[in-house]
Design an enzyme around this catalytic site. Structure first.
Site, PDB file in Angstrom:
ATOM      1  N   GLU A  30      -0.659  -9.337  -0.189  1.00  0.00           N
ATOM      2  CA  GLU A  30      -2.092  -9.516   0.105  1.00  0.00           C
ATOM      3  C   GLU A  30      -2.916  -9.613  -1.182  1.00  0.00           C
ATOM      4  O   GLU A  30      -3.854 -10.393  -1.268  1.00  0.00           O
ATOM      5  CB  GLU A  30      -2.569  -8.367   1.003  1.00  0.00           C
ATOM      6  CG  GLU A  30      -1.951  -8.468   2.404  1.00  0.00           C
ATOM      7  CD  GLU A  30      -2.128  -7.217   3.250  1.00  0.00           C
ATOM      8  OE1 GLU A  30      -1.867  -6.109   2.728  1.00  0.00           O
ATOM      9  OE2 GLU A  30      -2.518  -7.337   4.419  1.00  0.00           O
ATOM     10  N   GLU A  54       4.686  -4.802   7.522  1.00  0.00           N
ATOM     11  CA  GLU A  54       3.923  -3.725   8.175  1.00  0.00           C
ATOM     12  C   GLU A  54       4.364  -3.418   9.602  1.00  0.00           C
ATOM     13  O   GLU A  54       4.406  -2.259  10.001  1.00  0.00           O
ATOM     14  CB  GLU A  54       2.420  -4.064   8.175  1.00  0.00           C
ATOM     15  CG  GLU A  54       1.754  -3.912   6.816  1.00  0.00           C
ATOM     16  CD  GLU A  54       1.804  -5.175   5.973  1.00  0.00           C
ATOM     17  OE1 GLU A  54       2.600  -6.093   6.290  1.00  0.00           O
ATOM     18  OE2 GLU A  54       1.047  -5.254   4.999  1.00  0.00           O
ATOM     19  N   GLY A  87       0.638  -4.929   0.954  1.00  0.00           N
ATOM     20  CA  GLY A  87      -0.556  -5.026   0.125  1.00  0.00           C
ATOM     21  C   GLY A  87      -0.329  -5.814  -1.161  1.00  0.00           C
ATOM     22  O   GLY A  87      -1.281  -6.340  -1.743  1.00  0.00           O
ATOM     23  N   ALA A 108       0.870  -1.179   0.000  1.00  0.00           N
ATOM     24  CA  ALA A 108       0.000   0.000   0.000  1.00  0.00           C
ATOM     25  C   ALA A 108       0.906   1.228   0.000  1.00  0.00           C
ATOM     26  O   ALA A 108       2.079   1.152   0.389  1.00  0.00           O
ATOM     27  CB  ALA A 108      -0.899  -0.024   1.226  1.00  0.00           C
TER      28      ALA A 108
HETATM   29  N1  CO8 Z   1       4.483   3.142  -1.040  1.00  0.00           N
HETATM   30  C1  CO8 Z   1       4.805   4.278  -1.668  1.00  0.00           C
HETATM   31  N2  CO8 Z   1       5.859   4.405  -2.503  1.00  0.00           N
HETATM   32  C2  CO8 Z   1       6.609   3.316  -2.701  1.00  0.00           C
HETATM   33  C3  CO8 Z   1       6.349   2.097  -2.069  1.00  0.00           C
HETATM   34  C4  CO8 Z   1       5.216   2.028  -1.218  1.00  0.00           C
HETATM   35  N3  CO8 Z   1       4.830   0.889  -0.599  1.00  0.00           N
HETATM   36  N4  CO8 Z   1       7.277   1.197  -2.448  1.00  0.00           N
HETATM   37  C5  CO8 Z   1       8.103   1.833  -3.286  1.00  0.00           C
HETATM   38  N5  CO8 Z   1       7.714   3.123  -3.436  1.00  0.00           N
HETATM   39  C6  CO8 Z   1       8.337   4.157  -4.250  1.00  0.00           C
HETATM   40  C7  CO8 Z   1       9.571   4.712  -3.578  1.00  0.00           C
HETATM   41  O1  CO8 Z   1       9.210   5.696  -2.631  1.00  0.00           O
HETATM   42  C8  CO8 Z   1      10.337   5.271  -4.763  1.00  0.00           C
HETATM   43  O2  CO8 Z   1       9.774   6.496  -5.129  1.00  0.00           O
HETATM   44  P1  CO8 Z   1      10.748   7.752  -5.459  1.00  0.00           P
HETATM   45  O3  CO8 Z   1      11.510   7.312  -6.668  1.00  0.00           O
HETATM   46  O4  CO8 Z   1       9.766   8.848  -5.742  1.00  0.00           O
HETATM   47  O5  CO8 Z   1      11.595   7.945  -4.259  1.00  0.00           O
HETATM   48  C9  CO8 Z   1      10.010   4.294  -5.881  1.00  0.00           C
HETATM   49  O6  CO8 Z   1       8.825   3.593  -5.459  1.00  0.00           O
HETATM   50  C10 CO8 Z   1      11.101   3.263  -6.095  1.00  0.00           C
HETATM   51  O7  CO8 Z   1      11.353   2.626  -4.844  1.00  0.00           O
HETATM   52  P2  CO8 Z   1      12.823   2.486  -4.208  1.00  0.00           P
HETATM   53  O8  CO8 Z   1      13.694   3.593  -4.686  1.00  0.00           O
HETATM   54  O9  CO8 Z   1      12.656   2.319  -2.733  1.00  0.00           O
HETATM   55  O10 CO8 Z   1      13.294   1.133  -4.902  1.00  0.00           O
HETATM   56  P3  CO8 Z   1      14.349   0.082  -4.313  1.00  0.00           P
HETATM   57  O11 CO8 Z   1      14.603  -0.881  -5.427  1.00  0.00           O
HETATM   58  O12 CO8 Z   1      15.490   0.772  -3.696  1.00  0.00           O
HETATM   59  O13 CO8 Z   1      13.576  -0.686  -3.135  1.00  0.00           O
HETATM   60  C11 CO8 Z   1      11.717  -1.824  -2.133  1.00  0.00           C
HETATM   61  C12 CO8 Z   1      12.466  -1.474  -3.434  1.00  0.00           C
HETATM   62  C13 CO8 Z   1      12.561  -2.720  -1.258  1.00  0.00           C
HETATM   63  C14 CO8 Z   1      10.430  -2.551  -2.525  1.00  0.00           C
HETATM   64  C15 CO8 Z   1      11.370  -0.518  -1.374  1.00  0.00           C
HETATM   65  O14 CO8 Z   1      10.763   0.391  -2.285  1.00  0.00           O
HETATM   66  C16 CO8 Z   1      10.452  -0.709  -0.231  1.00  0.00           C
HETATM   67  O15 CO8 Z   1      10.867  -1.165   0.819  1.00  0.00           O
HETATM   68  N6  CO8 Z   1       9.157  -0.334  -0.391  1.00  0.00           N
HETATM   69  C17 CO8 Z   1       8.198  -0.415   0.654  1.00  0.00           C
HETATM   70  C18 CO8 Z   1       7.772  -1.850   0.896  1.00  0.00           C
HETATM   71  C19 CO8 Z   1       6.785  -1.927   2.026  1.00  0.00           C
HETATM   72  O16 CO8 Z   1       7.083  -1.682   3.165  1.00  0.00           O
HETATM   73  N7  CO8 Z   1       5.525  -2.312   1.677  1.00  0.00           N
HETATM   74  C20 CO8 Z   1       4.468  -2.454   2.627  1.00  0.00           C
HETATM   75  C21 CO8 Z   1       3.719  -1.193   2.757  1.00  0.00           C
HETATM   76  S1  CO8 Z   1       2.518  -1.261   4.045  1.00  0.00           S
HETATM   77  C22 CO8 Z   1       1.214  -2.097   3.383  1.00  0.00           C
HETATM   78  O17 CO8 Z   1       1.256  -2.584   2.262  1.00  0.00           O
HETATM   79  C23 CO8 Z   1       0.047  -2.240   4.234  1.00  0.00           C
HETATM   80  C24 CO8 Z   1      -1.169  -2.831   3.492  1.00  0.00           C
HETATM   81  C25 CO8 Z   1      -2.418  -2.636   4.275  1.00  0.00           C
HETATM   82  C26 CO8 Z   1      -2.814  -1.229   4.399  1.00  0.00           C
HETATM   83  C27 CO8 Z   1      -3.948  -1.011   5.314  1.00  0.00           C
HETATM   84  C28 CO8 Z   1      -4.465   0.407   5.286  1.00  0.00           C
HETATM   85  C29 CO8 Z   1      -4.666   1.094   6.539  1.00  0.00           C
END
Ligand code: CO8
Length: 258
Positions: free
Chosen positions: A111, A131, A108, A63
């Site tokens: 999920e 999360e 997400g 998400a």
């Molecule tokens: N949300 C928003 N932006 C994201 C997300 C995300 N989950 N994942 C990646 N991005 C964006 C980055 O911010 C980045 O944007 P920008 O270029 O503008 O800085 C772009 O995508 C590329 O990402 P990275 O530069 O970080 O790419 P890397 O190859 O270095 O890393 C990763 C890839 C490891 C996947 C890293 O991006 C990461 O850790 N992302 C987050 C993963 C995460 O924690 N996901 C879980 C999120 S929480 C969730 O899903 C809860 C679901 C239920 C919600 C319930 C609602 C209340």
């Protein structure tokens, strides 16, 4: 460009989460677009859906953390419900779905894959529920579906330790059915979808319904669900065609979803 692309190719429908600049992270607009894309599926024609992500790096990286970061308690609960509603729609959709996980399937994203009926992945895929490291629980079904798909202990390890797992471990614990080199993933997904599409749609849909509904019921009630679904296939064209082809030793079968 739409945030979720929908394309039909014969009897197979492709749903592609299309926000590659954010690794296909799910914000409210993406969830709305997924819901609308499901509206576009012609249930008379399409017999299997393939769900995937744009690009070669990510299925869905979760998400949208930026969008979630300022939510109030009530807004967060509503966002969780929004995701759960659309994922539940996909899970209970009459047409079976295959998640073709082509990279990160985190939060997400994991999920979304679990809301599909089957999961296959590329060798660069990574699964996880990160999360708790962000100070929240999974909110799009992760606390519920993971425990139903893999062992409760492994599900708790993935959620509570928030350790991502690679494709080979996802295969070992039964989270995915098969792992392919990235360039072979879509061909494999299409082959599996084609095998499903070749069968009688009424029977495929009734089988999905029986398995989905029965899994949470006591066995005495679950077998009644099966009996109803079994009975519903009879007197249809496709039941007569399928059994007729066997009895006539005929290989060719024409199922018409009727
Ligand atoms: N949300 C928003 N932006 C994201 C997300 C995300 N989950 N994942 C990646 N991005 C964006 C980055 O911010 C980045 O944007 P920008 O270029 O503008 O800085 C772009 O995508 C590329 O990402 P990275 O530069 O970080 O790419 P890397 O190859 O270095 O890393 C990763 C890839 C490891 C996947 C890293 O991006 C990461 O850790 N992302 C987050 C993963 C995460 O924690 N996901 C879980 C999120 S929480 C969730 O899903 C809860 C679901 C239920 C919600 C319930 C609602 C209340």
């Amino acid at each position: 460009m739409s945030l979720v692309l929908y394309e039909a190719e014969g009897a197979i429908g492709f749903l592609t989460i299309n926000r590659p600049e954010a690794l296909n992270a799910l914000n409210a607009d993406v969830l709305d677009a997924l819901d609308k894309a499901l509206d576009q599926v012609d249930q008379n024609v399409i017999r299997c859906l393939i769900v995937t992500g744009s690009g070669e790096k990510s299925f869905v990286a979760g998400a949208d953390i930026a969008q979630m970061s300022t939510l109030t308690k009530a807004e967060a609960e509503a966002f969780s419900k929004k995701g759960n509603d659309v994922f539940r729609r996909l899970e209970t959709f009459p047409i079976p779905s295959i998640a073709a996980v082509n990279g990160f399937a985190l939060g997400g994203g994991c999920e979304l894959a679990m809301a599909c009926d089957m999961r296959i992945c590329s060798d660069n895929a990574m699964f996880g529920q990160p999360e708790v490291g962000l100070g929240i629980t999974p909110g799009f079904g992760g606390t519920q579906r993971l425990e139903r798909l893999v062992s409760p202990g492994m599900a708790k390890q993935m959620v509570l330790a928030a350790r991502n797992i690679k494709a080979d471990e996802a295969l070992r614990i039964g989270l995915v059915n098969a792992v392919y080199p990235q360039e072979e993933l879509m061909a494999a997904a299409k082959k599996l979808a084609g095998a499903i599409a070749a069968n009688a749609p009424i029977a495929v849909r009734a089988s999905k319904q029986a398995m989905n509904e029965g899994i949470d019921l006591p066995m005495d009630e679950a077998v009644v669900v099966e009996e109803k679904c079994f009975g519903s296939c009879f007197e249809t064209h496709d039941q007569k065609e399928g059994m007729g082809a066997f009895l006539e030793k005929r290989k060719e079968k024409t199922f018409t979803n009727s």
